[in-house]
Design an enzyme around this catalytic site. Structure first.
Site, mmCIF file in Angstrom:
data_model
loop_
_atom_site.group_PDB
_atom_site.id
_atom_site.type_symbol
_atom_site.label_atom_id
_atom_site.label_comp_id
_atom_site.label_asym_id
_atom_site.label_seq_id
_atom_site.Cartn_x
_atom_site.Cartn_y
_atom_site.Cartn_z
ATOM 1 N N HIS A 153 19.064 -86.693 35.132
ATOM 2 C CA HIS A 153 20.263 -85.873 35.224
ATOM 3 C C HIS A 153 21.478 -86.752 34.959
ATOM 4 O O HIS A 153 21.359 -87.959 34.721
ATOM 5 C CB HIS A 153 20.364 -85.201 36.593
ATOM 6 N N ASP A 179 26.816 -84.684 30.686
ATOM 7 C CA ASP A 179 26.569 -83.319 30.231
ATOM 8 C C ASP A 179 27.673 -82.815 29.299
ATOM 9 O O ASP A 179 27.394 -82.200 28.263
ATOM 10 C CB ASP A 179 26.476 -82.369 31.430
#
Length: 370
Positions: A137, A167
Site C-alpha cells: 500500500h 496513490d
C-alpha cells in the site's frame, strides 16, 4: 466544448489511483464508464462515512461517471464487453500484473479488438521486475523508495504521512499525463499503446534533490540534517506559546532578513557562521514567546514565507480558498450532496456542469446491450 468531450474511458479500477485518474478525465469532459462487480461494486462503496447508499469517498471520486455491473469471470464477459471496447478510446486497469490477461482482457487481447485503444495499467511496482506482484500500500511504496526515511520526527522515527502520495502523485496524476501523451501520439500514428504506470517508480522524482546529491557523490541525504529535512533554521516548524505551530520557510536571504528582524533573533544567530542547531534553538525560543495569532499578525503583509499550520477545516474556510471557488462544484448521491473534490483541471477545461452525481451500481448496464 470541454477538451475531452467525445472521449470514452472504460475504467476497471477500484479504490483510489485509477478512479482519481478517471475523475480528472471526466471533469475535462470524457465519458467514463466504471466496470464493477455485481452486488458489491467498487470496494470504496462500502467505506465510512456514508452519503446515502455509498461512502463519501466513493461519491467524491466518481462524480459524473457511469457504472456497469458485470462478473468478469463469466465465460461471456468478454463477449458482452467487446462492443464497448470497440468504441472506447482509453482503458484503465489497476489489477496486479497478469490478472487482466487471465480474464481475457489483457492488452494483447483487446488491441485485436481495438488497435486505437490507449490501455493504461496502474500498479504499485510496475508490470515487470521482482516486486511486480508483491502486495503493498501507499506507506510501503514511501518506505521502499526512501521518502519515508527522510521524514523523521523529533524522536528520530519516521513520521506517518497524512497524504496518499504514491496513490495520487505516483499513480493517478502520472496516469493522466501519460494517457494524454498517448492520445496525442495516436493522433499522429492512429495506434494505441500500453502504458505501464508504477506508483513506486514515480515517487523518486519527488526526491530529485537527494538523488542529485547522492548520485553525484556529494553524499546521500539524512533525515533531520538537510535543507528541507530539518537541518536548517530557515526551513523548519516551530511551536508557538499556545501550542500551535509556525511553518517557517524563509530560505532566501531577503526573506530570512525580514523574518529574523520581525522575531527579534539575536544578530549572532543570523549569519552563515552561526551553528545551525543553536540557530534553530534560538528561533524556536523566539517563536515560543508568542501565540500563533500574534505571529500571524506580525507576519501579515510581510515577505517572510511563514504560515500558521492550519487544520483541514481552517484550510477549507480560508478566505483565499473561498475566493478561488475551489469547493463551489458539488457531487451528489441518493443521500444528498456535498462539495466536489477540487481536482487539478483548470476551470477553462472543465465540463460545464456545476452539480454531477456519482453512479448507482449497474445503472448503465444497458450499454452492454447497445
Amino acid at each position: 466544448m470541454s477538451p475531452l468531450e467525445g472521449l470514452t474511458v472504460i475504467d476497471f479500477s477500484t479504490l483510489l489511483p485509477g478512479p482519481m485518474a478517471s475523475l480528472v478525465l471526466a471533469e475535462a469532459g470524457a465519458t467514463v464508464i466504471k466496470i464493477e462487480r455485481p452486488q458489491t461494486g467498487d470496494d470504496m462503496r462500502s467505506y465510512q462515512p456514508r452519503l446515502g447508499e455509498d461512502s463519501v469517498n466513493f461519491v467524491m471520486l466518481n462524480r459524473g461517471k457511469q457504472s456497469i455491473s458485470i462478473d468478469l469471470k463469466r465465460p461471456d464477459a468478454l463477449e458482452k464487453l467487446t462492443p464497448l471496447i470497440t468504441r472506447a478510446d482509453v482503458l484503465i486497469e489497476q489489477f496486479r500484473p497478469g490478472v487482466m490477461s487471465r480474464l481475457g482482457l489483457g492488452y494483447d487481447h483487446v488491441r485485436e479488438i481495438n488497435s486505437r485503444l490507449v490501455y493504461c495499467s496502474i500498479s504499485g511496482w510496475g508490470q515487470t521486475g521482482p516486486k511486480s506482484n508483491v502486495a503493498a500500500h501507499d506507506l510501503n511504496y514511501l518506505a521502499e523508495t526512501g521518502m519515508l526515511g527522510l521524514s523523521a520526527g523529533s524522536d528520530g522515527a519516521p513520521v506517518l504521512p497524512p497524504m496518499l502520495a504514491a496513490d495520487i502523485a505516483g499513480g493517478a496524476y502520472p496516469a493522466v499525463m501519460n494517457i494524454m501523451f498517448a492520445l496525442r501520439e495516436r493522433d499522429r500514428t492512429g495506434r494505441g499503446v500500453h502504458i505501464d504506470i508504477s506508483m513506486a517508480d514515480n515517487l523518486f522524482a519527488f526526491n530529485y534533490w537527494g538523488l542529485g546529491s547522492g548520485l553525484s557523490g556529494a553524499g546521500w541525504p539524512k533525515s533531520g540534517a538537510e535543507l528541507v529535512t530539518g537541518g536548517s533554521p530557515r526551513y523548519h516548524i516551530y511551536r508557538t506559546a499556545d501550542g500551535r505551530y509556525i511553518a517557517a520557510a524563509p530560505l532566501e536571504d531577503k526573506f530570512w532578513d525580514n523574518f529574523t528582524r520581525l522575531i527579534g533573533l539575536p544578530a549572532e544567530m543570523k549569519g552563515p557562521a552561526a551553528d545551525r542547531q543553536q540557530a534553530r534553538e534560538a528561533v524556536a525560543a523566539c517563536i515560543a514567546s508568542r501565540t500563533s495569532a500574534e505571529w500571524k499578525a506580525v507576519f501579515e503583509g510581510q515577505d517572510v514565507c511563514c504560515s500558521v499550520v492550519a487544520t483541514l477545516e481552517e484550510a477549507v474556510k480560508d478566505p483565499h480558498v473561498v475566493a478561488r471557488g475551489l469547493f463551489e462544484q458539488t457531487v451528489g448521491s441518493s443521500g444528498g450532496r456535498l462539495p466536489a473534490l477540487p481536482i487539478p483541471v483548470a476551470s477553462v477545461f472543465r465540463a460545464n456542469t456545476t452539480h454531477r452525481p456519482s453512479p448507482l451500481l449497474g445503472a448503465a448496464n444497458e450499454l452492454l446491450e447497445s
